[in-house]
Motif scaffolding. Sequence first.
Motif, mmCIF file in Angstrom:
data_model
loop_
_atom_site.group_PDB
_atom_site.id
_atom_site.type_symbol
_atom_site.label_atom_id
_atom_site.label_comp_id
_atom_site.label_asym_id
_atom_site.label_seq_id
_atom_site.Cartn_x
_atom_site.Cartn_y
_atom_site.Cartn_z
ATOM 1 N N SER A 6 0.783 -1.163 -0.027
ATOM 2 C CA SER A 6 -0.160 0.074 0.083
ATOM 3 C C SER A 6 0.934 1.095 0.061
ATOM 4 O O SER A 6 1.827 1.142 0.762
ATOM 5 C CB SER A 6 -0.900 -0.006 1.145
ATOM 6 O OG SER A 6 -2.196 -1.004 1.190
ATOM 7 N N LEU A 7 0.454 2.265 -0.802
ATOM 8 C CA LEU A 7 0.955 3.540 -0.861
ATOM 9 C C LEU A 7 0.187 4.432 0.191
ATOM 10 O O LEU A 7 -1.070 4.691 -0.124
ATOM 11 C CB LEU A 7 1.116 4.230 -2.022
ATOM 12 C CG LEU A 7 2.236 3.905 -3.014
ATOM 13 C CD1 LEU A 7 3.569 4.416 -2.564
ATOM 14 C CD2 LEU A 7 2.275 2.026 -3.173
ATOM 15 N N VAL A 8 0.604 4.704 1.461
ATOM 16 C CA VAL A 8 0.037 5.421 2.391
ATOM 17 C C VAL A 8 0.562 6.799 2.759
ATOM 18 O O VAL A 8 1.722 6.887 3.136
ATOM 19 C CB VAL A 8 -0.252 4.357 3.577
ATOM 20 C CG1 VAL A 8 -1.300 5.194 4.673
ATOM 21 C CG2 VAL A 8 -0.954 3.305 3.060
ATOM 22 N N ASN A 9 -0.271 7.784 2.964
ATOM 23 C CA ASN A 9 0.134 9.057 3.720
ATOM 24 C C ASN A 9 -1.012 9.927 3.785
ATOM 25 O O ASN A 9 -1.609 9.993 2.701
ATOM 26 C CB ASN A 9 1.170 9.852 2.988
ATOM 27 C CG ASN A 9 1.706 10.824 3.660
ATOM 28 O OD1 ASN A 9 1.256 11.314 4.833
ATOM 29 N ND2 ASN A 9 3.006 11.189 3.724
ATOM 30 N N ASP A 148 1.071 -6.623 2.617
ATOM 31 C CA ASP A 148 2.121 -7.349 3.454
ATOM 32 C C ASP A 148 3.119 -5.977 3.967
ATOM 33 O O ASP A 148 3.819 -6.184 5.072
ATOM 34 C CB ASP A 148 2.998 -7.956 2.286
ATOM 35 C CG ASP A 148 2.398 -9.259 1.948
ATOM 36 O OD1 ASP A 148 1.464 -10.063 2.797
ATOM 37 O OD2 ASP A 148 1.980 -9.234 0.619
ATOM 38 N N SER A 149 3.059 -4.907 3.134
ATOM 39 C CA SER A 149 3.975 -3.805 3.650
ATOM 40 C C SER A 149 3.174 -2.593 3.051
ATOM 41 O O SER A 149 2.381 -2.445 2.202
ATOM 42 C CB SER A 149 5.392 -4.013 3.118
ATOM 43 O OG SER A 149 5.346 -4.043 1.668
ATOM 44 N N VAL A 150 3.967 -1.336 3.628
ATOM 45 C CA VAL A 150 3.482 -0.020 3.181
ATOM 46 C C VAL A 150 4.701 0.602 2.623
ATOM 47 O O VAL A 150 5.818 0.798 3.323
ATOM 48 C CB VAL A 150 3.153 0.713 4.637
ATOM 49 C CG1 VAL A 150 2.785 2.047 4.274
ATOM 50 C CG2 VAL A 150 1.829 -0.051 5.088
ATOM 51 N N ILE A 151 4.355 1.543 1.709
ATOM 52 C CA ILE A 151 5.421 2.535 1.281
ATOM 53 C C ILE A 151 4.616 3.956 1.767
ATOM 54 O O ILE A 151 3.940 4.263 1.455
ATOM 55 C CB ILE A 151 5.919 2.491 -0.356
ATOM 56 C CG1 ILE A 151 6.429 1.338 -0.580
ATOM 57 C CG2 ILE A 151 6.551 3.793 -0.699
ATOM 58 C CD1 ILE A 151 6.775 0.955 -2.165
ATOM 59 N N ILE A 152 5.805 4.691 2.278
ATOM 60 C CA ILE A 152 5.326 6.060 2.642
ATOM 61 C C ILE A 152 6.006 7.137 1.924
ATOM 62 O O ILE A 152 7.113 7.267 2.100
ATOM 63 C CB ILE A 152 5.715 6.258 4.235
ATOM 64 C CG1 ILE A 152 5.121 5.000 5.280
ATOM 65 C CG2 ILE A 152 5.040 7.666 4.778
ATOM 66 C CD1 ILE A 152 5.158 5.333 6.580
ATOM 67 N N PRO A 153 5.319 7.669 0.993
ATOM 68 C CA PRO A 153 5.930 8.734 0.141
ATOM 69 C C PRO A 153 5.812 10.206 1.213
ATOM 70 O O PRO A 153 4.985 10.429 1.871
ATOM 71 C CB PRO A 153 4.920 9.144 -0.804
ATOM 72 C CG PRO A 153 4.053 7.973 -1.001
ATOM 73 C CD PRO A 153 3.720 7.399 0.513
#
Length: 261
Positions: A6-9, A148-153
């Motif tokens: 997921s791309l989350v912010n 499974d994981s998160v990318i935080i821009p």
Amino acid sequence: MAKVISLVNQKGGVGKTTTSINLAAALGKEGKKVLLIDLDPQSNATTGLGLNSNDFEHDIYEVMTQKCNIEEAIRKTKFENLAIIPSTLNLAGVDVEFVKRMLEEKDFRQNEQLKKAINEVRHIFDYIIIDCQPSLGLGTMNALVASDSVIIPVQCEFFALEGITQLLNSIIMVQSSMNPTLRIEGVLLTMLDGRTNIGLEVIEEIRKYFKDKVFNTIIPRLVRLVEAPSHGKPINEYDPTSRATEAYKNLAKEVIERNGN
């Protein structure tokens, strides 16, 4: 089985959708089968790949509310190895619908709806990228539970860390109660303007805070990157020689390397 990221912010304007589109497309160019899920009612990931609401019968809202099977909502794109589950404005009502179900049906598992659907197609793809809306509502909670994981821009500007603590607390909450294997894939520095000192100061601050979780790749602020979605193309198709194309190619390689596949 696909890796779900997921791309989350919850802060808007940090390059989240831009990264979702271009990371997905770059992974596709690397030979990976990719599904992009547009989980934002603004539908920018959908339109950024050249689709509009007249192009499809089913969307992610119908998937999450069990009005259609997830495979019915998957659309192939004209880009290499890349499929999408589009979004429409209907998705704006999903939080209200889930709360109503919880109250009326006493079913408190609404955070698991997306996970259940994704599990049906994980065997088809190598990566599933979820573009979340800029909030920490039930839609985003569904994404965190399914991932499974998160990318935080994080934007390379003065208020870069604003709201990050709240986001990290939400991730910890999901880890402790709903998805114990969820981890931070990485923090991605975006929109770097190399002409200013503040960008370099933010990079130093972010790397001090997140240490080895920060990706080596930094996404530059470029006009061509802003133009690409209006043409319905990821940057690697709109301008193959752009510095942004190279940056997202490098990011895709980092993601692949971190996951050993």
